[in-house]
Scaffold this motif. Structure first.
Motif, PDB file in Angstrom:
ATOM      1  N   SER A   1       4.517  15.724   1.162  1.00  0.00           N
ATOM      2  CA  SER A   1       3.682  14.411   1.704  1.00  0.00           C
ATOM      3  C   SER A   1       4.477  13.190   0.900  1.00  0.00           C
ATOM      4  CB  SER A   1       2.324  14.092   1.140  1.00  0.00           C
ATOM      5  OG  SER A   1       1.536  15.140   1.855  1.00  0.00           O
ATOM      6  N   ALA A   2       4.915  13.238  -0.186  1.00  0.00           N
ATOM      7  CA  ALA A   2       5.650  12.259  -0.923  1.00  0.00           C
ATOM      8  C   ALA A   2       7.024  11.997  -0.189  1.00  0.00           C
ATOM      9  CB  ALA A   2       6.029  12.521  -2.621  1.00  0.00           C
ATOM     10  N   ILE A   3       7.737  12.897   0.322  1.00  0.00           N
ATOM     11  CA  ILE A   3       9.148  12.914   0.885  1.00  0.00           C
ATOM     12  C   ILE A   3       8.648  12.158   2.243  1.00  0.00           C
ATOM     13  CG2 ILE A   3      10.569  13.914   2.165  1.00  0.00           C
ATOM     14  CD1 ILE A   3      10.541  16.236  -0.243  1.00  0.00           C
ATOM     15  N   THR A   4       7.384  12.464   3.028  1.00  0.00           N
ATOM     16  CA  THR A   4       7.206  11.703   4.309  1.00  0.00           C
ATOM     17  C   THR A   4       6.838  10.273   3.981  1.00  0.00           C
ATOM     18  OG1 THR A   4       6.245  13.795   4.897  1.00  0.00           O
ATOM     19  CG2 THR A   4       5.906  11.971   6.390  1.00  0.00           C
ATOM     20  N   GLY A   5       6.389   9.821   2.735  1.00  0.00           N
ATOM     21  CA  GLY A   5       6.070   8.653   2.374  1.00  0.00           C
ATOM     22  C   GLY A   5       7.269   7.918   2.335  1.00  0.00           C
ATOM     23  N   LEU A   6       8.274   8.537   1.626  1.00  0.00           N
ATOM     24  CA  LEU A   6       9.666   7.984   1.450  1.00  0.00           C
ATOM     25  C   LEU A   6      10.278   7.644   2.776  1.00  0.00           C
ATOM     26  CD1 LEU A   6      11.153   9.834  -1.725  1.00  0.00           C
ATOM     27  CD2 LEU A   6      10.460   7.489  -1.793  1.00  0.00           C
ATOM     28  N   LEU A   7      10.202   8.670   3.437  1.00  0.00           N
ATOM     29  CA  LEU A   7      10.707   8.380   5.029  1.00  0.00           C
ATOM     30  C   LEU A   7      10.101   7.179   5.576  1.00  0.00           C
ATOM     31  CD1 LEU A   7      12.069   9.643   7.532  1.00  0.00           C
ATOM     32  CD2 LEU A   7      10.044  11.008   8.102  1.00  0.00           C
ATOM     33  N   LEU A   8       8.877   6.994   5.548  1.00  0.00           N
ATOM     34  CA  LEU A   8       8.346   5.752   6.116  1.00  0.00           C
ATOM     35  C   LEU A   8       8.907   4.463   5.265  1.00  0.00           C
ATOM     36  CD1 LEU A   8       6.478   4.026   7.722  1.00  0.00           C
ATOM     37  CD2 LEU A   8       4.304   4.976   6.194  1.00  0.00           C
TER      38      LEU A   8
ATOM     39  N   PRO B   1       0.976  -1.013  -0.073  1.00  0.00           N
ATOM     40  CA  PRO B   1       0.079   0.012  -0.015  1.00  0.00           C
ATOM     41  C   PRO B   1       0.828   1.168   0.044  1.00  0.00           C
ATOM     42  CG  PRO B   1      -0.918  -1.442   1.485  1.00  0.00           C
ATOM     43  CD  PRO B   1       0.356  -2.291   1.050  1.00  0.00           C
ATOM     44  N   LEU B   2       1.701   1.142   0.365  1.00  0.00           N
ATOM     45  CA  LEU B   2       2.833   2.414   0.692  1.00  0.00           C
ATOM     46  C   LEU B   2       3.295   2.625  -0.740  1.00  0.00           C
ATOM     47  CD1 LEU B   2       4.107   4.695   2.270  1.00  0.00           C
ATOM     48  CD2 LEU B   2       5.779   3.176   3.082  1.00  0.00           C
ATOM     49  N   ILE B   3       3.761   1.765  -1.516  1.00  0.00           N
ATOM     50  CA  ILE B   3       4.332   1.844  -2.716  1.00  0.00           C
ATOM     51  C   ILE B   3       3.408   2.471  -3.619  1.00  0.00           C
ATOM     52  CG2 ILE B   3       5.127   0.876  -4.834  1.00  0.00           C
ATOM     53  CD1 ILE B   3       7.027  -0.993  -2.895  1.00  0.00           C
ATOM     54  N   LEU B   4       2.083   1.969  -3.377  1.00  0.00           N
ATOM     55  CA  LEU B   4       1.055   2.448  -4.299  1.00  0.00           C
ATOM     56  C   LEU B   4       0.734   3.747  -3.795  1.00  0.00           C
ATOM     57  CD1 LEU B   4      -1.265   1.617  -6.018  1.00  0.00           C
ATOM     58  CD2 LEU B   4      -2.989   0.864  -4.097  1.00  0.00           C
ATOM     59  N   LEU B   5       0.737   4.096  -2.646  1.00  0.00           N
ATOM     60  CA  LEU B   5       0.448   5.477  -2.360  1.00  0.00           C
ATOM     61  C   LEU B   5       1.364   6.436  -3.110  1.00  0.00           C
ATOM     62  CD1 LEU B   5      -0.895   7.746  -0.724  1.00  0.00           C
ATOM     63  CD2 LEU B   5       0.669   7.290   1.138  1.00  0.00           C
ATOM     64  N   ILE B   6       2.597   6.130  -2.935  1.00  0.00           N
ATOM     65  CA  ILE B   6       3.787   6.921  -3.585  1.00  0.00           C
ATOM     66  C   ILE B   6       3.525   7.258  -5.308  1.00  0.00           C
ATOM     67  CG2 ILE B   6       6.039   7.292  -4.052  1.00  0.00           C
ATOM     68  CD1 ILE B   6       6.809   5.898  -1.410  1.00  0.00           C
TER      69      ILE B   6
END
Length: 386
Positions: free
Chosen positions: A170-177, A135-140
């Motif tokens: 938000s995308a950077i925070t997603g990469l952080l996660l 799901p995280l890859i899908l979100l990015i």
């Protein structure tokens, strides 16, 4: 005889990282100095790297290529080469004609195609923590689509509606996660295995409770970062995440793995996640500029972790061993200096051109070296008997 013929007819598979890693590394080496040149020279070329464009390429171009190389694994050429060609066409379109229909179309199409092949790979996991990667890859990937629509949908001075820059945050925070989760899954078993060989037991490995808390805390941050009105809450969550990441590193005891420079450098990159999360959280709480602190995540953490993973995977595949200290320590030092220089350049980096150019040059040198090493390691693998 019939069995041998059927086996021979199976398509030859190629490891995706041999294709995507050098391309991603070369893009990273070119995009940052070119983005500085586009503004500093006054030419505005290449247009795709102006404003939020260089962030777009480093997240939806560079980072997605890293994800493709790491997660796709061996693939038949009939799938891998068209997917890579789509990525390359998207990059060229965005760099040269960012406002064209092809640029607005190809980048989201590649992101969605990558999600189509990668995300289902993580559905088989039983524990919810192990299933979060898909799901995280899908979100990015979906953020690449939303980014293209945000310019037309955003309303100025409306705090409840995200603009392209906030979506980039938000995308950077997603990469952080994603880096927090994937980095932990790489470092923990490697450190534990190294210490076990030395007769040192390590009880704190994956640390599921801390990992679960990080997923929840950073997962909320990914969503809240897009909305300026939620800055204080987002800032508190990122500060909390920084503390959890630091605690996780301390419980791993990586300083006991001095004979594994690749693990020490990976842990250093993981430490930059804590530094970047703390600086970004403080900036959100205090209402100061986010750009300098976000570069601690993208230059320090993403830079060191990505180069370490690329070299580690290539060395293991070509030489059956991790890279030596001389291969990873200089790159980590160069990228750390690049992160500090960019942070010190501040919110208006062109008022500090020396620091800005220093950061861009160090970043480019690191990735040019990684690109060169990846090609050398690939050629070594092609030698007879390898």
């Amino acid at each position: 005889m019939i069995l041998n013929k059927s086996v021979n007819r199976q398509p030859r598979k190629v490891h995706a990282f041999w294709l995507f890693f050098p391309a991603a590394s070369l893009l990273a080496a070119m995009a940052v100095p070119l983005s500085v040149w586009a503004v500093w020279s006054g030419t505005g070329w290449p247009a795709g790297l102006l404003g939020s464009g260089h962030g777009h390429e480093l997240i939806f171009g560079f980072a997605l290529a890293l994800i493709a190389g790491y997660t796709l694994g061996p693939q038949p050429a009939s799938l891998l080469y068209p997917l890579f060609g789509l990525w390359l066409a998207a990059r060229l379109s965005w760099l040269l004609l960012p406002d064209s229909f092809s640029a607005q179309l190809l980048s989201p199409v590649f992101a969605l195609a990558l999600a189509w092949y990668v995300v289902p790979r993580f559905h088989a996991a039983k524990k919810w923590r192990n299933r979060i990667v898909g799901p995280l890859i899908l979100l990015i990937c979906l953020l690449a689509v939303i980014f293209g629509l945000s310019g037309a949908l955003s309303v100025p001075d409306e705090p409840w509606l995200p603009d392209p820059f906030r979506l980039m945050h938000s995308a950077i925070t997603g990469l952080l996660l994603l880096m927090t989760f994937m980095g932990g899954r790489i470092i923990a078993p490697a450190v534990a295995g190294t210490l076990e060989k030395k007769g040192i037991p390590l009880d704190a490995r994956v640390q599921p409770r801390i990992e679960g808390m990080l997923i929840v805390v950073l997962g909320c941050s990914v969503f809240l970062t897009a909305f300026p009105v939620m800055n204080p809450v987002t800032g508190f969550l990122l500060i909390l995440a920084s503390g959890l990441i630091t605690l996780r590193i301390l419980r791993w005891k990586p300083w006991l793995c001095r004979e594994r420079p690749d693990l020490l450098v990976l842990t250093a990159g993981y430490g930059w996640l804590a530094i970047g999360a703390l600086a970004t959280g403080l900036a959100l709480v205090m209402g100061t500029a986010l750009i300098p602190s976000l570069h601690l995540i993208t230059v320090g953490a993403l830079g060191i972790l990505s180069t370490s993973v690329m070299l580690r995977l290539a060395w293991q595949r070509s030489h059956r061993r991790p890279p030596a200290a001389g291969e990873v320590f200089p790159i980590a030092a160069i990228l750390s200096a690049a992160a500090v220089s960019r942070f010190l350049a501040g919110e208006s980096p062109f008022s500090e051109p020396g620091l800005l150019w220093l950061s861009a040059t160090l970043w480019a040198l690191a990735y040019l070296w990684v690109t060169f090493r990846l090609f050398v390691l690939a050629r070594h693998l092609q030698k007879p008997g390898k």
